[in-house]
Design a protein around this motif. Structure first.
Motif, PDB file in Angstrom:
ATOM      1  N   LYS A 185       0.832  -1.202   0.000  1.00  0.00           N
ATOM      2  CA  LYS A 185       0.000   0.000   0.000  1.00  0.00           C
ATOM      3  C   LYS A 185       0.869   1.257   0.000  1.00  0.00           C
ATOM      4  N   SER A 188       2.375   1.725  -3.388  1.00  0.00           N
ATOM      5  CA  SER A 188       1.366   2.229  -4.322  1.00  0.00           C
ATOM      6  C   SER A 188       1.129   3.723  -4.130  1.00  0.00           C
ATOM      7  N   GLU A 189       1.088   4.167  -2.874  1.00  0.00           N
ATOM      8  CA  GLU A 189       0.866   5.589  -2.609  1.00  0.00           C
ATOM      9  C   GLU A 189       2.078   6.427  -3.008  1.00  0.00           C
ATOM     10  N   LYS A 192       2.347   7.335  -6.646  1.00  0.00           N
ATOM     11  CA  LYS A 192       1.434   8.382  -7.112  1.00  0.00           C
ATOM     12  C   LYS A 192       1.979   9.786  -6.854  1.00  0.00           C
ATOM     13  N   LEU A 200       0.482  15.375  -1.442  1.00  0.00           N
ATOM     14  CA  LEU A 200      -0.030  14.067  -1.036  1.00  0.00           C
ATOM     15  C   LEU A 200       0.807  13.508   0.104  1.00  0.00           C
ATOM     16  N   LEU A 202       1.321   9.862   2.889  1.00  0.00           N
ATOM     17  CA  LEU A 202       1.026   8.444   3.109  1.00  0.00           C
ATOM     18  C   LEU A 202      -0.022   8.313   4.201  1.00  0.00           C
ATOM     19  N   SER A 203      -0.942   7.395   3.999  1.00  0.00           N
ATOM     20  CA  SER A 203      -2.067   7.232   4.924  1.00  0.00           C
ATOM     21  C   SER A 203      -1.778   6.250   6.043  1.00  0.00           C
ATOM     22  N   SER A 204      -0.594   5.608   6.056  1.00  0.00           N
ATOM     23  CA  SER A 204      -0.285   4.574   7.054  1.00  0.00           C
ATOM     24  C   SER A 204       0.529   5.124   8.209  1.00  0.00           C
ATOM     25  N   ASN A 219       6.602  11.151   5.373  1.00  0.00           N
ATOM     26  CA  ASN A 219       5.734  12.327   5.290  1.00  0.00           C
ATOM     27  C   ASN A 219       6.484  13.595   5.703  1.00  0.00           C
TER      28      ASN A 219
END
Length: 465
Positions: A185, A188-189, A192, A200, A202-204, A219
Motif C-alpha cells: 500500500k 502504491s501511494e 502516485k 499528497l 502516506l495514509s499509514s 511524510n
C-alpha cells in the motif's frame, strides 16, 4: 526475486528443516527401541530353548512342561542352535538360515553374551551353564512385523512431510502477502507522488509500529521537499522580478535615448538613471554573493571571541549612516553581571552584516518618528538580541517565506528593498550554530529574535590552564 517469494521460501525452508529433524528423530528412536526390544525377546528365546533342551532331565515334570510351552512360542523365521565349548553343534532347530563363524563363538565365551545383526536377522548368543558343562546358545529371528510397521512409519513420515510442505508453502505465501500488504500500500501511494503532487501524504502514518514510523518519516521528508520546492519556485519568481525590473528600465531608457539626437543634459539624465539601475543590480549581485559566502563550511571561516554588545554598537552606527532618520531605543537593562556571558565565537564581519540587516529592516518598515526597540540579554547558554518595530507587520501566509531570497510581502512592495536581508541573516546565524525567529502581527509590528551560543565555556576552560 520479490520479498514475498523470499519470505515464503525462508519460512518453508525453516519449517522443512524442523520437520525433517523431527521425523528423523522419531524414526531413529523408534527403530532403536524396536531393535532393543527384539533383542530382549530373542534373548528370552535363547534361555527358553536352553532350559527346554539342556535341563529336561534335571527338572520336575511340571517345570519341564512349562519350559516346553515357552519353547514352542516361536518367533518369525526363528533359528536356535546350541554349541559345545569346542564348537561342535549340540542342537539346532528352526527354518531360518544362520551361518555361525568361530569368531562369534569365541566372543560369546569371552563376553558371556553377544548381540549382532546379520542383514534383517538379529542374533543373540549367550553362555549357558548346565550340570553337563557350559554351552553356547545362539538364537536368531527376523522382526518381520515390527519391520513392516517401521517401513509403514517411514512412508507416513515422508508423505506427511510432503503434504506439510505443500500446506506450508501455501500458508507462507498467504502469510507473506498479508504481512507485506501495508508495504504494498505504501509503495502504491509513493508511486502516485510526483513533483506536482507533493501535497499528497502516506495514509499509514497513524499507527505505532515500524511501518507507521517509516510512513511518518517519509511524510516529514515530503513536508521538507514541498517547502523546498515552494521556496525554490518563490525564489525564482522573485529573483526574476527583482533582476528584470532594473534591466528593463535600463533598456527602455537607452532605447529612448537612441531614437534621436538629444541635448547634453538629457544624455546626462539617461546615464545617471542607467547608473542608478546598474548600482541596484550590483547590490543584488553582492547580496547573492554574501548569501553564498554565508552558506559555506564553518571550517573555511575565521572565528574569534567577540563581545556581542560591541558588535551591536557598531551595527547601530552603520544602520544610522544608511538611514539617518532611523530611531533606535537600545535596552541594556537585562545585561548579565558577568560580561563574559556576552562573548560569542564567530566571524565579526558576517555577524555585523546580520545585525545591520535586522536593524535596517526595523528602520525601513517603522513609520517615520517611531522608535524601534533593540533589547540585548543573555540566558544560561545563549546571547539573545530582540529587535522590535511598529511597522506594517507580516501576514501569516507570507511569514513562512520571509527567509526565501528576493521574497517580499505584498504589503511592503512600495518600500525600497530586495528581499535579501533576512535570508542572508538566517544563513549567517545558522553558520554560527544559532537561531532566528520572527513574530509578527499585521499593522502592529514585527519582533526579530537572534540567538547565538555563548563562548563562556571556552573562556572558562582557557582560564583554568
Amino acid at each position: 526475486m520479490t520479498i514475498r517469494s523470499k519470505l515464503t521460501l525462508q519460512f518453508a525452508g525453516i519449517f522443512a528443516l524442523i520437520l525433517v529433524l523431527f521425523s528423523l528423530v522419531i524414526y531413529y528412536f523408534t527403530s532403536l527401541y524396536r531393535q532393543d526390544d527384539f533383542y530382549k525377546r530373542i534373548e528370552g528365546r535363547a534361555y527358553d530353548t536352553a532350559a527346554h533342551i539342556l535341563e529336561a532331565d534335571e527338572v520336575s515334570e511340571r517345570a519341564r512342561r512349562s519350559n516346553q510351552i515357552r519353547y514352542y512360542r516361536v518367533l518369525p523365521y526363528e533359528k536356535v542352535s546350541i554349541y559345545r565349548l569346542d564348537g561342535s553343534l549340540f542342537f539346532s532347530d528352526g527354518d531360518g538360515e544362520l551361518d555361525v563363524e568361530p569368531e562369534v563363538l569365541e566372543r560369546v565365551k569371552q563376553e558371556g553374551m553377544v548381540q549382532y545383526a546379520h542383514d534383517e536377522r538379529q542374533v543373540v548368543g549367550i553362555l549357558y551353564e548346565d550340570n553337563e558343562g557350559e554351552f553356547i546358545v545362539l538364537s536368531s529371528s527376523v522382526d518381520a512385523y515390527s519391520l513392516r510397521k517401521l517401513q509403514h512409519l517411514k512412508v507416513i513420515l515422508i508423505v506427511g512431510f510432503l503434504g506439510s510442505m505443500v500446506v506450508v508453502l501455501l500458508a507462507g505465501w498467504a502469510f507473506a502477502r498479508e504481512a507485506l500488504r501495508p508495504i504494498t500500500k505504501v509503495v502504491s501511494e509513493v508511486e502516485k507522488i510526483s513533483a506536482s503532487d507533493l501535497h499528497l501524504r502516506l495514509s499509514s502514518a497513524g499507527g505505532k509500529d515500524e511501518l507507521s514510523h517509516l510512513a511518518q518519516t517519509f511524510n516529514k521528508m515530503l513536508d521538507r521537499l514541498e517547502m523546498a520546492f515552494e521556496m525554490q519556485s518563490t525564489f525564482v519568481s522573485n529573483a526574476s522580478h527583482e533582476l528584470r525590473t532594473p534591466l528593463t528600465a535600463m533598456i527602455g531608457e537607452l532605447e529612448v535615448a537612441l531614437m534621436k539626437s538629444r541635448e547634453k543634459e538629457e544624455y546626462q539624465r539617461v546615464l545617471a538613471s542607467t547608473l542608478e539601475d546598474a548600482r541596484l543590480l550590483a547590490e543584488l549581485s553582492n547580496g547573492l554573493l554574501q548569501i553564498a559566502q554565508a552558506s559555506v563550511d564553518t571550517s573555511k571561516i575565521k572565528l574569534s571571541q567577540l563581545r556581542f554588545d560591541e558588535l551591536l554598537w557598531m551595527a547601530h552606527e552603520q544602520a544610522l549612516k544608511r538611514h539617518p532618520g532611523a530611531l533606535f531605543n537600545i535596552d541594556f537593562d537585562n545585561l548579565p553581571d558577568d560580561e563574559d556571558r556576552l562573548i560569542v565565537k564567530g566571524n565579526d564581519a558576517l555577524l555585523l552584516i546580520a545585525i545591520v540587516n535586522v536593524l535596517e529592516n526595523a528602520a525601513k518598515f517603522s513609520p517615520k518618528g517611531e522608535y524601534s526597540t533593540v533589547r540585548l540579554s543573555a540566558d544560561r547558554r545563549e546571547v539573545v538580541l530582540q529587535v522590535a518595530d511598529k511597522g506594517v507587520g507580516i501576514a501569516p501566509h507570507d511569514l513562512r517565506h520571509v527567509f526565501v531570497p528576493f521574497f517580499r510581502a505584498n504589503n511592503v512592495r512600495n518600500i525600497t528593498g530586495h528581499g535579501i536581508g533576512l535570508p542572508l541573516t538566517e544563513s549567517i546565524i545558522k553558520l554560527h550554530k544559532g537561531s532566528i525567529s520572527i513574530d509578527s502581527r499585521v499593522n502592529e509590528g514585527t519582533v526579530v529574535t537572534l540567538r547565538l551560543p555563548q563562548a563562556i565555556g571556552f573562556i572558562s576552560a582557557k582560564n583554568a590552564f
